[in-house]
Design an enzyme around this catalytic site. Structure first.
Site, PDB file in Angstrom:
ATOM      1  N   GLY A 267      33.958  -0.182  -2.651  1.00 44.16           N
ATOM      2  CA  GLY A 267      32.603  -0.359  -2.143  1.00 44.16           C
ATOM      3  C   GLY A 267      32.479  -1.043  -0.801  1.00 44.16           C
ATOM      4  O   GLY A 267      33.437  -1.136  -0.044  1.00 44.16           O
ATOM      5  N   SER A 268      31.256  -1.528  -0.527  1.00 42.25           N
ATOM      6  CA  SER A 268      30.857  -2.012   0.797  1.00 42.25           C
ATOM      7  C   SER A 268      31.521  -3.334   1.178  1.00 42.25           C
ATOM      8  O   SER A 268      31.761  -4.193   0.326  1.00 42.25           O
ATOM      9  CB  SER A 268      29.343  -2.197   0.815  1.00 42.25           C
ATOM     10  OG  SER A 268      28.948  -3.017   1.876  1.00 42.25           O
ATOM     11  N   THR A 269      31.742  -3.500   2.495  1.00 40.54           N
ATOM     12  CA  THR A 269      32.327  -4.744   3.007  1.00 40.54           C
ATOM     13  C   THR A 269      31.396  -5.939   2.831  1.00 40.54           C
ATOM     14  O   THR A 269      31.830  -7.076   2.978  1.00 40.54           O
ATOM     15  CB  THR A 269      32.688  -4.631   4.501  1.00 40.54           C
ATOM     16  OG1 THR A 269      31.518  -4.265   5.227  1.00 40.54           O
ATOM     17  CG2 THR A 269      33.771  -3.607   4.742  1.00 40.54           C
ATOM     18  N   VAL A 270      30.112  -5.685   2.543  1.00 43.05           N
ATOM     19  CA  VAL A 270      29.186  -6.788   2.246  1.00 43.05           C
ATOM     20  C   VAL A 270      29.682  -7.581   1.030  1.00 43.05           C
ATOM     21  O   VAL A 270      29.361  -8.749   0.857  1.00 43.05           O
ATOM     22  CB  VAL A 270      27.749  -6.246   2.019  1.00 43.05           C
ATOM     23  CG1 VAL A 270      26.774  -7.364   1.692  1.00 43.05           C
ATOM     24  CG2 VAL A 270      27.264  -5.502   3.253  1.00 43.05           C
TER      25      VAL A 270
END
Lengths: 375, 133
Positions: free
Chosen positions: B61-64
């Protein structure tokens, strides 16, 4: 991963920020089996909009205490730093966004606030970089032939502070070979070709044969959409990009058809994802001056640098009823949320607006966008 | 039982294990206020990773997601340590900035050995190993 004596010392530094940044680079190096650290020419940091990083991100950036070692640029923020009120941004967001900006300034990051760093920092074939904006990564790798992996905001900042990045992935020539051959029909807009290619090839590197060769702005639009809908870090374009002859042409072949899309009645027309070049700004003005005054909301996004170098042109565009905003864009600003249907000439915005701003998005090429805006 | 591992983020922790056999995206799967797994498709849906040794195969998933680990730490809802089969950049960066010990590449087939509720010690210094009671 091999570390020199000087690099090892940074892991023991008295400065917490330097120690942490070095730990991050060593961890990334371990994960991707890098052999050593290499020097970078520039860095570009993403995760600037408060809308993306939230309070934890702001506080982390504020806790850092060091200076960047190489020229370091940053991505757009969540608002135009001067004309944020006109965008409908509230005071609370403004204050939090300014904390992000000030924390980055303290680190020595230049406030470029653009997704097109290649217009501002000299970037040449073979240069090693640590860039985080996905569309700029594709442009640097593909169109310029510079070398960067897909960094995150934090890894790019760590590289900026140390001045180095682990040597793996796209820094190594053999990893830049194409995986799949893509044929693009001459009728298709490059932004849509990129959007459709990304959906099929995902994070692979395509070798693209354009029947009608795009200019550099077309390649920019293609790459931005490719990275957004798929996640690819670069592409090669036959007879156009600098490394297209360096590898074997892949046997797997796909053909890109046009886009089938549903329609909606646009209440916002948004142009400038990625930020417009000087040439694109001129095209926008030419179209507007032929088609007349703007009758719907037309927002145009570019870097503050381009605005300052083209003040007269911007004034003329705005006198016809469009708004030219800097430092931000439709994808990272919360301002886009209040609209229902956005028409855009960007394949990247087409991918992200429905997902992150909960608005409908439809595609029109630049001419169609200006036509609808003035109708 | 002692198992050798690779150290990604240094530290020491001991506590009860919570084990998921599926890749984790901290952004979206985990409530940053409480550490409770909110992804309905997860095999540990509704359980908390807070104050435990969190063991799962890898990230996605996202780097956030890196910032979510930082959020969990600030909200005192972070796991005590993370053990992966093979970690990824998002979890590695998040663990380093949030100062959560992280190790991976266990020398044995860990996912078939460790169970939720086991007592685990994570030693992550220049050399890394874990101990399961």
């Amino acid at each position: 991963m091999f570390l020199s004596k000087d690099e090892e010392k940074l892991l023991e530094s008295d400065n917490y920020t330097i120690r942490k940044c070095m730990e991050i680079l060593v961890a990334i190096g371990k994960i991707f089996d890098a052999d050593r650290l290499i020097e970078i020419k520039s860095a570009q940091v993403s995760g600037i909009s408060y809308d993306n990083i939230g309070d934890a991100g702001v506080e982390w950036l504020e806790s850092l205490n060091a200076k960047v070692k190489v020229p370091t640029l940053c991505n757009p923020a969540g608002m135009d730093l001067i004309r944020w009120r006109e965008m409908g941004i509230d005071e609370d967001f403004y204050e939090k966004q300014m904390r992000v900006i000030n924390a980055l300034k303290e680190l020595g990051v230049s406030m470029s606030l653009t997704c097109t760093p290649y217009y501002l920092v000299e970037t040449n074939y073979g240069d090693h970089l640590a860039w985080a904006e996905s569309s700029a990564i594709v442009y640097a790798n593909s169109v310029i032939g510079a070398r960067t992996n897909r960094e995150s905001g934090i890894t790019a900042l760590a590289s900026a502070i140390i001045g180095k990045t682990p040597n793996y992935g796209l820094h190594i020539k053999e990893n830049r070979a194409p995986d799949v051959r893509v044929i693009v029909d001459k009728e298709i807009d490059p932004a849509i070709a990129g959007y459709e290619t990304g959906r099929i090839v995902e994070d692979k590197i395509p070798f693209v044969e354009f029947k009608k060769k795009p200019n550099s702005d077309g390649l920019k639009a293609f790459g931005a959409a490719l990275a957004a809908s798929g996640g690819s870090p670069m592409f090669h374009a036959k007879e156009i990009t600098p490394e297209w002859e360096d590898f074997e042409i892949p046997s797997e072949k796909i053909v890109i058809d046009g886009l089938k899309q549903e329609n909606c009645e646009p209440d916002l027309i948004a142009i400038g994802c990625p930020h417009l070049s000087k040439e694109e700004l001129k095209v926008v003005y030419d179209l507007l001056s032929k088609m007349g005054r703007v009758k719907r909301t037309l927002w145009i996004f570019t870097s503050r640098n381009i605005v300052q170098e083209n003040k007269e042109l911007v004034k003329k565009i705005e006198s016809l009823g469009a708004k030219v905003f800097s430092d931000t864009c439709m994808v990272v600003s919360p301002a886009t949320r209040r609209f229902e249907c956005v028409m855009t000439n960007s394949g990247k915005a087409l991918e992200y607006l429905p997902k992150t701003k909960n608005v409908r998005a439809i595609f029109g090429n630049l001419r169609e966008c200006i036509e609808v805006a003035t109708k | 039982m002692r198992i050798d591992v690779r150290v990604i983020s240094m530290g020491y922790a001991e506590g009860e294990a919570i084990v998921s056999k599926k890749p984790i995206s901290f952004y979206g799967d985990v409530d940053p206020k409480t550490g409770i797994i909110k992804d309905k498709k997860s095999d540990i849906y509704g359980e908390s990773i807070s104050g435990k040794i969190f063991i799962f195969p890898t990230g996605r998933g996202s780097t956030v997601g890196s910032y979510i680990l930082l959020n969990l730490k600030k909200n005192k809802a972070a796991p005590l340590a993370i053990v992966n089969v093979k970690t990824d950049a998002i979890i590695a960066v998040g663990a380093i900035i949030a100062e959560i010990p992280l190790v991976d590449k266990p020398s044995v087939d860990l996912m078939n050995i460790v169970k939720t509720g086991d007592y685990v010690r994570v030693f992550a210094q220049n050399k890394g190993w874990i101990e399961i009671d």
